[in-house]
Design a protein around this motif. Structure first.
Motif, PDB file in Angstrom:
ATOM      1  N   THR A 127      28.355 -13.061 -27.507  1.00 26.92           N
ATOM      2  CA  THR A 127      27.320 -13.207 -26.477  1.00 26.92           C
ATOM      3  C   THR A 127      27.557 -14.464 -25.654  1.00 26.92           C
ATOM      4  N   THR A 128      27.854 -15.568 -26.341  1.00 25.49           N
ATOM      5  CA  THR A 128      28.124 -16.831 -25.643  1.00 25.49           C
ATOM      6  C   THR A 128      29.376 -16.720 -24.785  1.00 25.49           C
ATOM      7  N   TYR A 129      30.421 -16.086 -25.335  1.00 22.54           N
ATOM      8  CA  TYR A 129      31.670 -15.941 -24.575  1.00 22.54           C
ATOM      9  C   TYR A 129      31.442 -15.117 -23.314  1.00 22.54           C
ATOM     10  N   LEU A 130      30.721 -14.002 -23.446  1.00 22.84           N
ATOM     11  CA  LEU A 130      30.472 -13.131 -22.301  1.00 22.84           C
ATOM     12  C   LEU A 130      29.602 -13.832 -21.261  1.00 22.84           C
ATOM     13  N   THR A 131      28.602 -14.560 -21.725  1.00 25.27           N
ATOM     14  CA  THR A 131      27.735 -15.305 -20.805  1.00 25.27           C
ATOM     15  C   THR A 131      28.524 -16.371 -20.056  1.00 25.27           C
ATOM     16  N   ASP A 132      29.326 -17.149 -20.780  1.00 30.72           N
ATOM     17  CA  ASP A 132      30.129 -18.201 -20.145  1.00 30.72           C
ATOM     18  C   ASP A 132      31.111 -17.607 -19.138  1.00 30.72           C
ATOM     19  N   LEU A 133      31.701 -16.459 -19.492  1.00 32.70           N
ATOM     20  CA  LEU A 133      32.638 -15.791 -18.586  1.00 32.70           C
ATOM     21  C   LEU A 133      31.935 -15.397 -17.294  1.00 32.70           C
ATOM     22  N   ARG A 134      30.762 -14.817 -17.407  1.00 31.47           N
ATOM     23  CA  ARG A 134      30.012 -14.391 -16.221  1.00 31.47           C
ATOM     24  C   ARG A 134      29.563 -15.582 -15.369  1.00 31.47           C
ATOM     25  N   ILE A 135      29.150 -16.646 -16.021  1.00 33.90           N
ATOM     26  CA  ILE A 135      28.707 -17.823 -15.270  1.00 33.90           C
ATOM     27  C   ILE A 135      29.886 -18.475 -14.549  1.00 33.90           C
ATOM     28  N   GLN A 136      31.043 -18.538 -15.207  1.00 32.70           N
ATOM     29  CA  GLN A 136      32.227 -19.106 -14.555  1.00 32.70           C
ATOM     30  C   GLN A 136      32.617 -18.287 -13.328  1.00 32.70           C
ATOM     31  N   LYS A 137      32.556 -16.963 -13.444  1.00 30.53           N
ATOM     32  CA  LYS A 137      32.881 -16.098 -12.307  1.00 30.53           C
ATOM     33  C   LYS A 137      31.854 -16.259 -11.187  1.00 30.53           C
ATOM     34  N   SER A 138      30.590 -16.419 -11.557  1.00 31.22           N
ATOM     35  CA  SER A 138      29.549 -16.587 -10.538  1.00 31.22           C
ATOM     36  C   SER A 138      29.699 -17.929  -9.823  1.00 31.22           C
ATOM     37  N   LYS A 139      30.096 -18.965 -10.540  1.00 29.95           N
ATOM     38  CA  LYS A 139      30.315 -20.279  -9.918  1.00 29.95           C
ATOM     39  C   LYS A 139      31.441 -20.201  -8.891  1.00 29.95           C
TER      40      LYS A 139
END
Length: 270
Positions: free
Chosen positions: A213-225
């Protein structure tokens, strides 16, 4: 069946060497149905060729790189499908009756991969030669070789299991990186790889150091940034492009991870 169960059986159970046999068979060999010996288990090794073995209704292929375990008192039948001659060996061993309940895998039947292990096959040939010398010393040496063979089997299983898990984890990470924009969840990913959700979470965290969950969230936030810095897309569009259908939820997650709202982050980057 988990490979850890196999490793536990062959490392912890007090298995005692009984004997080793070899046999050559072909389509002309008279094959009869029989049962494995009472109270005695066996490991079947291919020496030349391959053929099918039906154990208690389950068909296995005895072929290079694989071993078949068969527990005591099980119906067994060899199935030869071509004219080529095949040769195999069986190491028989016994587990004391008083501890058999502790090792239920011993009583069953299964196959597992050992890979192209030349060292193991050389040890098997040495065991066969020693055993058929029929002396007290050679039998003692055979018992020692049996334990060495079990050790080599365990090492092979551990190595292959590690490699398989490493390859699967690489596939999981690749899948997440390619599909993060879809509205997928951790259970969706676990189902895609046919892994029970709790086990998936445990293995992922053990391998990656963070939960899926943390990995997927961090991945999505990095892409959104990246999109916030390099595009003029609206915040709602960016939210959808990184896998969030609810912009307000995306905004809350973004602020929790970065300390800034998406709007504040975009303004800060300009």
């Amino acid at each position: 069946m988990e490979m850890q169960e196999v490793i536990h059986l062959y490392t912890m159970a007090p298995l005692t060497f009984i004997d080793v046999i070899t046999e050559k068979i072909s389509s002309e060999t008279v094959l009869t149905k029989y049962k494995t010996m009472s109270h005695v288990g066996g490991l079947m090794f291919p020496i030349n060729g391959e053929f099918e073995v039906r154990i208690d209704g389950t068909v296995y292929v005895l072929e290079k790189g694989y071993i078949i375990h068969a527990g005591p008192n099980l119906p067994i039948e060899r199935i030869v499908t071509n004219n080529a001659k095949q040769e195999y060996a069986v190491i028989h061993f016994k587990l004391p009756d008083e501890v058999r309940a502790m090792y239920p895998l011993y009583n069953g039947h299964f196959t597992f991969k050992i890979g192209d292990n030349m060292k193991l096959m050389s040890m098997l040939q040495q065991l066969i030669q020693n055993y058929f010398m029929r002396s007290n010393l050679s039998f003692l040496q055979s018992k020692a070789l049996f334990l060495n063979i079990l050790e080599e089997i365990v090492l092979s299983v551990k190595l292959l299991d590690y490699q398989d898990k490493k390859e699967k984890m690489s596939s999981i990470i690749e899948y997440m990186q390619e599909n993060y924009a879809n509205n997928m969840t951790v259970p969706d990913i676990a189902n895609h790889f046919n892994i029970e959700r709790r086990k998936f979470t445990y293995v992922f965290e053990k391998r990656m150091g963070v939960s899926p969950t943390t990995y997927l969230t961090d991945l999505r936030i990095q892409k959104s940034k990246l999109l916030l810095r390099s595009s003029d897309l609206s915040l709602s569009e960016i939210s959808e492009k990184v896998g969030y259908t609810d912009y307000f939820y995306f905004s809350r997650v973004f602020k929790k991870v970065t300390g800034l709202s998406p709007t504040e982050f975009r303004m800060h980057m300009k």
